[in-house]
Structures are given as C-alpha cells and as structure tokens.
Design a protein around this motif. Sequence first.
Motif, mmCIF file in Angstrom:
data_model
loop_
_atom_site.group_PDB
_atom_site.id
_atom_site.type_symbol
_atom_site.label_atom_id
_atom_site.label_comp_id
_atom_site.label_asym_id
_atom_site.label_seq_id
_atom_site.Cartn_x
_atom_site.Cartn_y
_atom_site.Cartn_z
ATOM 1 N N SER A 175 51.129 80.793 29.502
ATOM 2 C CA SER A 175 50.417 80.003 30.512
ATOM 3 C C SER A 175 50.461 80.696 31.864
ATOM 4 C CB SER A 175 51.043 78.602 30.629
ATOM 5 O OG SER A 175 50.785 77.824 29.486
ATOM 6 N N ILE A 176 51.630 81.199 32.227
ATOM 7 C CA ILE A 176 51.765 81.876 33.519
ATOM 8 C C ILE A 176 50.926 83.154 33.547
ATOM 9 C CG2 ILE A 176 53.371 83.063 35.053
ATOM 10 C CD1 ILE A 176 55.540 81.094 33.991
ATOM 11 N N LYS A 177 51.053 83.956 32.513
ATOM 12 C CA LYS A 177 50.372 85.256 32.522
ATOM 13 C C LYS A 177 48.863 85.132 32.352
ATOM 14 C CE LYS A 177 54.291 88.126 31.145
ATOM 15 N NZ LYS A 177 54.830 89.118 30.180
ATOM 16 N N ASN A 178 48.423 84.171 31.550
ATOM 17 C CA ASN A 178 46.988 84.057 31.263
ATOM 18 C C ASN A 178 46.241 83.107 32.198
ATOM 19 O OD1 ASN A 178 47.353 85.785 29.080
ATOM 20 N ND2 ASN A 178 47.640 84.117 27.620
ATOM 21 N N LYS A 179 46.961 82.156 32.820
ATOM 22 C CA LYS A 179 46.292 81.163 33.663
ATOM 23 C C LYS A 179 46.611 81.335 35.149
ATOM 24 C CE LYS A 179 44.726 78.801 30.031
ATOM 25 N NZ LYS A 179 45.241 77.460 29.701
ATOM 26 N N LEU A 180 47.880 81.569 35.483
ATOM 27 C CA LEU A 180 48.262 81.615 36.893
ATOM 28 C C LEU A 180 48.124 82.998 37.520
ATOM 29 C CD1 LEU A 180 51.349 79.223 37.122
ATOM 30 C CD2 LEU A 180 48.905 78.721 37.315
ATOM 31 N N LEU A 181 48.606 84.016 36.866
ATOM 32 C CA LEU A 181 48.534 85.354 37.464
ATOM 33 C C LEU A 181 47.106 85.783 37.789
ATOM 34 C CD1 LEU A 181 51.299 87.432 35.621
ATOM 35 C CD2 LEU A 181 51.485 85.897 37.598
ATOM 36 N N PRO A 182 46.108 85.460 36.957
ATOM 37 C CA PRO A 182 44.727 85.837 37.299
ATOM 38 C C PRO A 182 44.178 85.146 38.550
ATOM 39 C CG PRO A 182 44.913 85.458 34.938
ATOM 40 C CD PRO A 182 46.177 84.957 35.561
ATOM 41 N N LEU A 183 44.898 84.157 39.092
ATOM 42 C CA LEU A 183 44.421 83.493 40.311
ATOM 43 C C LEU A 183 44.483 84.410 41.525
ATOM 44 C CD1 LEU A 183 46.049 79.969 39.836
ATOM 45 C CD2 LEU A 183 43.648 80.597 39.479
ATOM 46 N N GLY A 184 45.224 85.504 41.424
ATOM 47 C CA GLY A 184 45.229 86.498 42.489
ATOM 48 C C GLY A 184 46.494 86.494 43.317
ATOM 49 N N GLN A 185 46.804 87.652 43.893
ATOM 50 C CA GLN A 185 48.063 87.872 44.603
ATOM 51 C C GLN A 185 48.280 86.908 45.769
ATOM 52 O OE1 GLN A 185 49.996 91.400 44.704
ATOM 53 N NE2 GLN A 185 49.548 91.310 42.526
ATOM 54 N N ASP A 186 47.217 86.485 46.420
ATOM 55 C CA ASP A 186 47.352 85.660 47.619
ATOM 56 C C ASP A 186 47.452 84.166 47.332
ATOM 57 O OD1 ASP A 186 47.226 87.938 49.221
ATOM 58 O OD2 ASP A 186 45.045 87.823 49.404
ATOM 59 N N MET A 187 47.277 83.780 46.097
ATOM 60 C CA MET A 187 47.334 82.357 45.764
ATOM 61 C C MET A 187 48.726 81.800 46.055
ATOM 62 S SD MET A 187 45.881 79.575 44.728
ATOM 63 C CE MET A 187 44.311 80.081 43.986
ATOM 64 N N ARG A 188 48.779 80.744 46.865
ATOM 65 C CA ARG A 188 50.046 80.076 47.170
ATOM 66 C C ARG A 188 50.391 79.108 46.046
ATOM 67 N NH1 ARG A 188 46.772 79.791 51.650
ATOM 68 N NH2 ARG A 188 47.448 80.977 53.482
ATOM 69 N N ILE A 189 51.628 79.160 45.609
ATOM 70 C CA ILE A 189 52.111 78.305 44.538
ATOM 71 C C ILE A 189 53.110 77.312 45.113
ATOM 72 C CG2 ILE A 189 53.367 78.206 42.340
ATOM 73 C CD1 ILE A 189 50.632 79.507 42.091
ATOM 74 N N PHE A 190 52.806 76.023 44.936
ATOM 75 C CA PHE A 190 53.708 74.964 45.362
ATOM 76 C C PHE A 190 54.362 74.383 44.115
ATOM 77 C CE2 PHE A 190 50.690 75.550 48.691
ATOM 78 C CZ PHE A 190 51.420 75.385 49.857
ATOM 79 N N PRO A 191 55.604 74.765 43.848
ATOM 80 C CA PRO A 191 56.270 74.313 42.622
ATOM 81 C C PRO A 191 56.854 72.922 42.770
ATOM 82 C CG PRO A 191 57.705 75.797 43.826
ATOM 83 C CD PRO A 191 56.413 75.713 44.609
ATOM 84 N N GLY A 192 57.250 72.370 41.649
ATOM 85 C CA GLY A 192 57.837 71.040 41.648
ATOM 86 C C GLY A 192 59.233 70.991 42.231
ATOM 87 N N HIS A 193 59.890 72.131 42.321
ATOM 88 C CA HIS A 193 61.226 72.216 42.899
ATOM 89 C C HIS A 193 61.324 73.523 43.674
ATOM 90 C CE1 HIS A 193 62.652 69.009 40.112
ATOM 91 N NE2 HIS A 193 61.770 69.579 39.285
ATOM 92 N N GLY A 194 61.959 73.481 44.825
ATOM 93 C CA GLY A 194 62.175 74.699 45.583
ATOM 94 C C GLY A 194 61.008 75.064 46.486
ATOM 95 N N PRO A 195 61.095 76.244 47.125
ATOM 96 C CA PRO A 195 60.124 76.629 48.147
ATOM 97 C C PRO A 195 58.822 77.164 47.576
ATOM 98 C CG PRO A 195 61.765 78.343 47.898
ATOM 99 C CD PRO A 195 62.206 77.210 47.020
ATOM 100 N N MET A 196 57.820 77.160 48.447
ATOM 101 C CA MET A 196 56.526 77.749 48.108
ATOM 102 C C MET A 196 56.687 79.250 47.845
ATOM 103 S SD MET A 196 53.816 79.707 49.543
ATOM 104 C CE MET A 196 53.843 79.560 51.320
#
Length: 210
Positions: A175-196
Amino acid sequence: MSYLQFPVTPFEQNCSLVWCEQTRKAVIIDPGSRSLALENAIIENNLIIAAVLLTHGHWDHAGAGKLYADKYQVPINGPHFEDKFLLECLPDQAARFGLSAETEAYEPTSWLNEGDVFILGELTFEILHCPGHTPGHIVFVEKNTQHTWAGDVLFRGSVGRTDFPRSNSQDLIQSIKNKLLPLGQDMRIFPGHGPMTTIGIEEKSNPFLK
C-alpha cells in the motif's frame, strides 16, 4: 486549507480538524474520543462541520465518530467496508482500556472505496484504499494543497502495526509503495500518531521501506 490537530485517547491519536478557508466548511478526521479543545476550536474559527471522516475502524480513531456525527448532525464517511467488523466491536475494543462508556458500535453513513472523492468547499479529497494495518484502511489525499491524512499506514520513521486481527504486513508495505510513494516527494503526510512528515523524507530514511 487550514487544519488543527488534537491528541486524543491514551495513545495520543491525532484527531484532525480540517477546513476550507473560503467556505468555513470543515471535517473532523479520526475522532477517537471527545475533545473539548476541538469543540472550542470549531466555535472560535466559526466553522461549519460537514462530516466526520474515518481512516479505519480502530477505537482510538473511530471511538467518538457517532458522538460527533450526532452532535453536529452530519454524516460519517469511511472507512472501507472491510473494516465493518472493527466498527461492530468498538465497545469491546474500548473496554480493554476502560473507555466503554463513551464508545458504541455504529456503521458509517457511507463506506468509501478507492477512487471516490469527498468535496469540502473548494477542497477535493481523493480516497485511496491502503489495506495492511486494517483490511479497510483508507487515506484522504488533497493533491492541490499536497496534504494527505494517512491514519496508521505511514509514520515518520515507521509504519503501521500489523499484529491485529486481519492485519497483513505485506499488504501494508505494498500500500505504501504502490499508493503513497507515487504521490510525490513533496506530499505532506499527516499520520494518526506522531509528527507530520513527507513522502520524500520517508523514501530516504524510513527503515521499513528499504
């Protein structure tokens, strides 16, 4: 886009209040438990709550979903149908931590699927189905502003746990490699725990993605 985050539950889960600055329409993302600071922020910023959004069915993310849907008379959108079994056992999940009094089982107004979109004023959140941590986990991607609410899929320097019922470590990494990484280097990720974090930071330094 503007947002505020409010740590809730003993696990410091990031409940997010996100709004469109032009329309003042807002959503509450992953309300694990009630937050008076969240409720005060809604009033102080003159916001109109449009929906509750859920990334997945674990109690620290979904425990107060119905409470806020009822309070603001709005729908609950998400997660994917595969997390139905988790929402059905929310009281059991909460009871393990002595929180059963504020949690009840419920179904969302609508389940969300890959390719669905949620419109919030002038913001458009695209839905990605990212199973692994849970089978029905989804993330909310706003490409124009480069913000993604990723729940418990990807964290700064880590990834979601896969030792829960119907979790799957291989699915999570895919899921991470096929869905999230293709969003691009600048995409900000706000996780459910911890910092952005950003996709770029995690591609370079996250040991779980090597």
